[in-house]
Motif scaffolding. Structure first.
Motif, PDB file in Angstrom:
ATOM      1  N   ALA A 104     -14.356 -22.392 -20.732  1.00  9.46           N
ATOM      2  CA  ALA A 104     -14.991 -22.734 -19.459  1.00  9.46           C
ATOM      3  C   ALA A 104     -15.974 -23.885 -19.632  1.00  9.46           C
ATOM      4  O   ALA A 104     -16.054 -24.789 -18.785  1.00  9.46           O
ATOM      5  N   THR A 105     -16.728 -23.881 -20.722  1.00  6.25           N
ATOM      6  CA  THR A 105     -17.682 -24.963 -20.973  1.00  6.25           C
ATOM      7  C   THR A 105     -16.964 -26.288 -21.182  1.00  6.25           C
ATOM      8  O   THR A 105     -17.372 -27.327 -20.644  1.00  6.25           O
ATOM      9  N   ALA A 106     -15.888 -26.262 -21.971  1.00  8.17           N
ATOM     10  CA  ALA A 106     -15.138 -27.498 -22.216  1.00  8.17           C
ATOM     11  C   ALA A 106     -14.537 -28.032 -20.925  1.00  8.17           C
ATOM     12  O   ALA A 106     -14.545 -29.247 -20.678  1.00  8.17           O
ATOM     13  N   SER A 107     -14.017 -27.143 -20.071  1.00 10.67           N
ATOM     14  CA  SER A 107     -13.453 -27.587 -18.792  1.00 10.67           C
ATOM     15  C   SER A 107     -14.534 -28.181 -17.905  1.00 10.67           C
ATOM     16  O   SER A 107     -14.332 -29.226 -17.272  1.00 10.67           O
ATOM     17  N   ALA A 108     -15.692 -27.512 -17.847  1.00  6.71           N
ATOM     18  CA  ALA A 108     -16.793 -28.028 -17.033  1.00  6.71           C
ATOM     19  C   ALA A 108     -17.263 -29.384 -17.538  1.00  6.71           C
ATOM     20  O   ALA A 108     -17.567 -30.292 -16.746  1.00  6.71           O
ATOM     21  N   ARG A 109     -17.330 -29.537 -18.855  1.00  5.58           N
ATOM     22  CA  ARG A 109     -17.783 -30.815 -19.414  1.00  5.58           C
ATOM     23  C   ARG A 109     -16.782 -31.931 -19.111  1.00  5.58           C
ATOM     24  O   ARG A 109     -17.177 -33.057 -18.811  1.00  5.58           O
ATOM     25  N   ARG A 110     -15.495 -31.626 -19.169  1.00  2.00           N
ATOM     26  CA  ARG A 110     -14.491 -32.632 -18.817  1.00  2.00           C
ATOM     27  C   ARG A 110     -14.646 -33.058 -17.357  1.00  2.00           C
ATOM     28  O   ARG A 110     -14.473 -34.228 -17.021  1.00  2.00           O
ATOM     29  N   ALA A 111     -14.969 -32.118 -16.512  1.00  2.00           N
ATOM     30  CA  ALA A 111     -15.115 -32.434 -15.086  1.00  2.00           C
ATOM     31  C   ALA A 111     -16.284 -33.370 -14.817  1.00  2.00           C
ATOM     32  O   ALA A 111     -16.281 -34.083 -13.802  1.00  2.00           O
ATOM     33  N   LEU A 130     -12.999 -21.343 -13.959  1.00  2.00           N
ATOM     34  CA  LEU A 130     -13.117 -21.278 -15.416  1.00  2.00           C
ATOM     35  C   LEU A 130     -12.371 -22.431 -16.068  1.00  2.00           C
ATOM     36  O   LEU A 130     -12.732 -22.866 -17.166  1.00  2.00           O
ATOM     37  N   LEU A 131     -11.342 -22.906 -15.380  1.00  2.00           N
ATOM     38  CA  LEU A 131     -10.526 -23.998 -15.910  1.00  2.00           C
ATOM     39  C   LEU A 131      -9.904 -24.730 -14.735  1.00  2.00           C
ATOM     40  O   LEU A 131      -9.436 -24.097 -13.781  1.00  2.00           O
ATOM     41  N   GLN A 132      -9.933 -26.049 -14.801  1.00  2.00           N
ATOM     42  CA  GLN A 132      -9.274 -26.845 -13.767  1.00  2.00           C
ATOM     43  C   GLN A 132      -8.845 -28.165 -14.377  1.00  2.00           C
ATOM     44  O   GLN A 132      -9.537 -28.739 -15.221  1.00  2.00           O
ATOM     45  N   GLY A 133      -7.671 -28.629 -13.949  1.00  2.00           N
ATOM     46  CA  GLY A 133      -7.175 -29.893 -14.468  1.00  2.00           C
ATOM     47  C   GLY A 133      -5.723 -30.076 -14.083  1.00  2.00           C
ATOM     48  O   GLY A 133      -5.263 -29.555 -13.073  1.00  2.00           O
ATOM     49  N   HIS A 134      -4.996 -30.838 -14.911  1.00  2.00           N
ATOM     50  CA  HIS A 134      -3.567 -31.068 -14.700  1.00  2.00           C
ATOM     51  C   HIS A 134      -2.795 -30.440 -15.853  1.00  2.00           C
ATOM     52  O   HIS A 134      -3.171 -30.599 -17.027  1.00  2.00           O
ATOM     53  N   ALA A 172      -1.667 -30.308 -10.552  1.00  2.00           N
ATOM     54  CA  ALA A 172      -3.073 -29.951 -10.434  1.00  2.00           C
ATOM     55  C   ALA A 172      -3.165 -28.446 -10.258  1.00  2.00           C
ATOM     56  O   ALA A 172      -2.500 -27.867  -9.390  1.00  2.00           O
ATOM     57  N   ALA A 173      -3.977 -27.787 -11.080  1.00  2.00           N
ATOM     58  CA  ALA A 173      -4.049 -26.328 -11.028  1.00  2.00           C
ATOM     59  C   ALA A 173      -5.402 -25.860 -11.542  1.00  2.00           C
ATOM     60  O   ALA A 173      -6.161 -26.622 -12.156  1.00  2.00           O
ATOM     61  N   LEU A 174      -5.697 -24.584 -11.295  1.00  2.00           N
ATOM     62  CA  LEU A 174      -7.005 -24.039 -11.660  1.00  2.00           C
ATOM     63  C   LEU A 174      -6.898 -22.553 -11.958  1.00  2.00           C
ATOM     64  O   LEU A 174      -5.931 -21.886 -11.596  1.00  2.00           O
ATOM     65  N   VAL A 175      -7.921 -22.065 -12.637  1.00  2.00           N
ATOM     66  CA  VAL A 175      -8.122 -20.632 -12.869  1.00  2.00           C
ATOM     67  C   VAL A 175      -9.515 -20.312 -12.346  1.00  2.00           C
ATOM     68  O   VAL A 175     -10.504 -20.872 -12.822  1.00  2.00           O
ATOM     69  N   THR A 176      -9.599 -19.421 -11.353  1.00  2.00           N
ATOM     70  CA  THR A 176     -10.889 -19.125 -10.744  1.00  2.00           C
ATOM     71  C   THR A 176     -11.540 -17.909 -11.403  1.00  2.00           C
ATOM     72  O   THR A 176     -10.911 -17.163 -12.151  1.00  2.00           O
ATOM     73  N   LEU A 177     -12.829 -17.730 -11.060  1.00  2.00           N
ATOM     74  CA  LEU A 177     -13.577 -16.539 -11.450  1.00  2.00           C
ATOM     75  C   LEU A 177     -13.760 -15.696 -10.189  1.00  2.00           C
ATOM     76  O   LEU A 177     -14.701 -15.892  -9.420  1.00  2.00           O
ATOM     77  N   ARG A 235      -4.300 -27.283 -24.320  1.00  2.00           N
ATOM     78  CA  ARG A 235      -5.048 -26.573 -25.363  1.00  2.00           C
ATOM     79  C   ARG A 235      -6.038 -25.589 -24.739  1.00  2.00           C
ATOM     80  O   ARG A 235      -6.190 -24.459 -25.221  1.00  2.00           O
ATOM     81  N   LEU A 236      -6.723 -26.021 -23.677  1.00  2.00           N
ATOM     82  CA  LEU A 236      -7.687 -25.134 -23.026  1.00  2.00           C
ATOM     83  C   LEU A 236      -6.965 -23.939 -22.393  1.00  2.00           C
ATOM     84  O   LEU A 236      -7.464 -22.805 -22.458  1.00  2.00           O
ATOM     85  N   LEU A 237      -5.820 -24.178 -21.787  1.00  2.00           N
ATOM     86  CA  LEU A 237      -5.077 -23.080 -21.189  1.00  2.00           C
ATOM     87  C   LEU A 237      -4.630 -22.090 -22.259  1.00  2.00           C
ATOM     88  O   LEU A 237      -4.706 -20.864 -22.056  1.00  2.00           O
ATOM     89  N   ASP A 238      -4.190 -22.591 -23.392  1.00  2.00           N
ATOM     90  CA  ASP A 238      -3.795 -21.706 -24.484  1.00  2.00           C
ATOM     91  C   ASP A 238      -4.985 -20.887 -24.964  1.00  2.00           C
ATOM     92  O   ASP A 238      -4.862 -19.683 -25.238  1.00  2.00           O
ATOM     93  N   GLY A 239      -6.163 -21.520 -25.037  1.00  2.00           N
ATOM     94  CA  GLY A 239      -7.357 -20.795 -25.438  1.00  2.00           C
ATOM     95  C   GLY A 239      -7.723 -19.712 -24.438  1.00  2.00           C
ATOM     96  O   GLY A 239      -8.104 -18.597 -24.814  1.00  2.00           O
ATOM     97  N   LEU A 240      -7.604 -20.015 -23.153  1.00  2.00           N
ATOM     98  CA  LEU A 240      -7.920 -19.023 -22.129  1.00  2.00           C
ATOM     99  C   LEU A 240      -6.923 -17.876 -22.167  1.00  2.00           C
ATOM    100  O   LEU A 240      -7.293 -16.702 -21.994  1.00  2.00           O
ATOM    101  N   ARG A 241      -5.667 -18.197 -22.423  1.00  2.00           N
ATOM    102  CA  ARG A 241      -4.650 -17.147 -22.526  1.00  2.00           C
ATOM    103  C   ARG A 241      -4.985 -16.204 -23.684  1.00  2.00           C
ATOM    104  O   ARG A 241      -4.865 -14.973 -23.558  1.00  2.00           O
ATOM    105  N   ARG A 242      -5.428 -16.769 -24.821  1.00  2.00           N
ATOM    106  CA  ARG A 242      -5.800 -15.929 -25.965  1.00  2.00           C
ATOM    107  C   ARG A 242      -7.072 -15.127 -25.668  1.00  2.00           C
ATOM    108  O   ARG A 242      -7.192 -13.968 -26.089  1.00  2.00           O
ATOM    109  N   ALA A 243      -8.007 -15.726 -24.928  1.00  2.00           N
ATOM    110  CA  ALA A 243      -9.230 -15.005 -24.569  1.00  2.00           C
ATOM    111  C   ALA A 243      -8.911 -13.795 -23.699  1.00  2.00           C
ATOM    112  O   ALA A 243      -9.521 -12.727 -23.842  1.00  2.00           O
TER     113      ALA A 243
END
Length: 326
Positions: free
Chosen positions: A244-251, A35-39, A49-54, A223-231
């Motif tokens: 998840a879409t923003a993370s995928a698009r960055r990738a 759902l999220l991956q990056g630094h 480097a870290a990630l949040v899986t589904l 910012r994405l991690l904060d959004g996921l935490r709120r979700a």
């Protein structure tokens, strides 16, 4: 008069450290990419480097490990052949069990069964490794906790997914096997229409460039991690889909997966909350909110739209919610 005394009872089988190891079993789930991956900056400000899986309960892996006393500890056979990461995991787990019990380690036979597809970024190797570690530990009567199992998995694979945890959404440093942050008790429920980008061609992530994170990258990921935490806190599927879409698009700046934009367009046209991808594979998912009254119809429309774009469909499943790995 002669007194007859009852014969003493036979000695009971030894227990604990002297018990001869027998066959052990271990099970492990899989996941459907990230759902999220990056630094992300850790507590000390260091980029990690870290990630949040589904995570998903099925498909999974079952491992059976049968010790062969008298054989050297590196004499491990595996079925199916070629599961070299699982063999490394078995050897590491054997050493850990020997250290815990004080008994010598022996080789053995490892058998893996399961239906996690290989090479798509769905955690097949971590599922093999985790099931193997659990089977070896079970054979020796040892319980290895999540932190110890994560360290073994990273040593066996080089990088690992957080399948050894209980399904809670966590930010996981995949190269160190360390939980950096627990985002909450459970992801919001999701209805996922799975598909394959690029026609299902594997992604050789080891051959891809890994640019050093910039300050802008770290701020964007924060910012994405904060959004996921709120979700997670609000059980907001729509916000999770945006993250998840923003993370995928960055990738896509590195992955450049064919069909990504087509899948993103399918999501928009069919009322999905977003898309997610396997950052180390070709699997992707169109995410729907199952609480929407027409969620099933939207997912069916998504499947038809994927077919119209010649994007291979895999399966439709639910994820998130309480007890995602049960």
């Amino acid at each position: 008069m002669t007194t007859h005394h009852p014969a003493p009872p036979p000695p009971t089988a030894p227990t604990g450290p002297t018990t001869r190891p027998g066959p052990g079993t271990g099970r492990a789930p899989s996941h459907h990419g990230e759902l999220l991956q990056g630094h992300f900056a850790d507590a000390g400000g260091r980029p990690r480097a870290a990630l949040v899986t589904l995570p998903v309960a099925e498909p999974g892996t079952l491992a059976v490990y049968t010790p062969r006393p008298g054989t050297p500890p590196d004499a491990i056979t595996v079925t199916p052949a070629g599961r070299t990461k699982a063999v490394r995991a078995a050897r590491l787990a054997l050493a850990a069990c020997a250290a815990r019990t004080g008994r010598p380690a022996h080789g053995g036979a490892l058998r893996l069964t399961g239906a996690v597809p290989l090479g798509l970024g769905l955690g097949s190797s971590t599922s093999d490794v985790l099931a193997t570690v659990r089977a070896v530990a079970d054979a020796h009567g040892v319980r290895l906790g999540p932190a110890a199992t994560a360290r073994l998995a990273v040593r066996a694979e080089g990088a690992s997914d957080p399948l050894m945890l209980d399904g809670r959404p966590v930010l996981f440093a995949q190269r160190e096997g360390e939980v950096l942050d627990v985002l909450g008790p459970a992801l919001p429920p999701l209805l996922v229409v799975g598909c394959l980008l690029g026609g299902g061609a594997p992604v050789d992530t080891l051959a891809l460039p890994v640019p050093a994170p910039t300050g802008a990258d770290l701020r964007a990921c924060a910012r994405l991690l904060d959004g996921l935490r709120r979700a997670v806190a609000d059980q907001d599927a729509a916000l999770l889909g945006k993250v998840a879409t923003a993370s995928a698009r960055r990738a896509q700046r590195v992955l450049r997966q064919r069909d990504f934009e087509a899948v993103a367009a399918v999501a928009r046209r069919t009322g999905a909350v977003g898309v997610q991808i396997a950052h180390s594979g070709c699997a992707a998912g169109v995410l729907y909110d199952p609480a929407a009254p027409d969620a099933a119809a939207r997912a069916a429309a998504g499947r038809r739209a994927l077919a119209a774009h010649a994007v291979p469909y895999t399966r439709t499943f639910t994820a998130g919610g309480p007890n995602p790995l049960v």
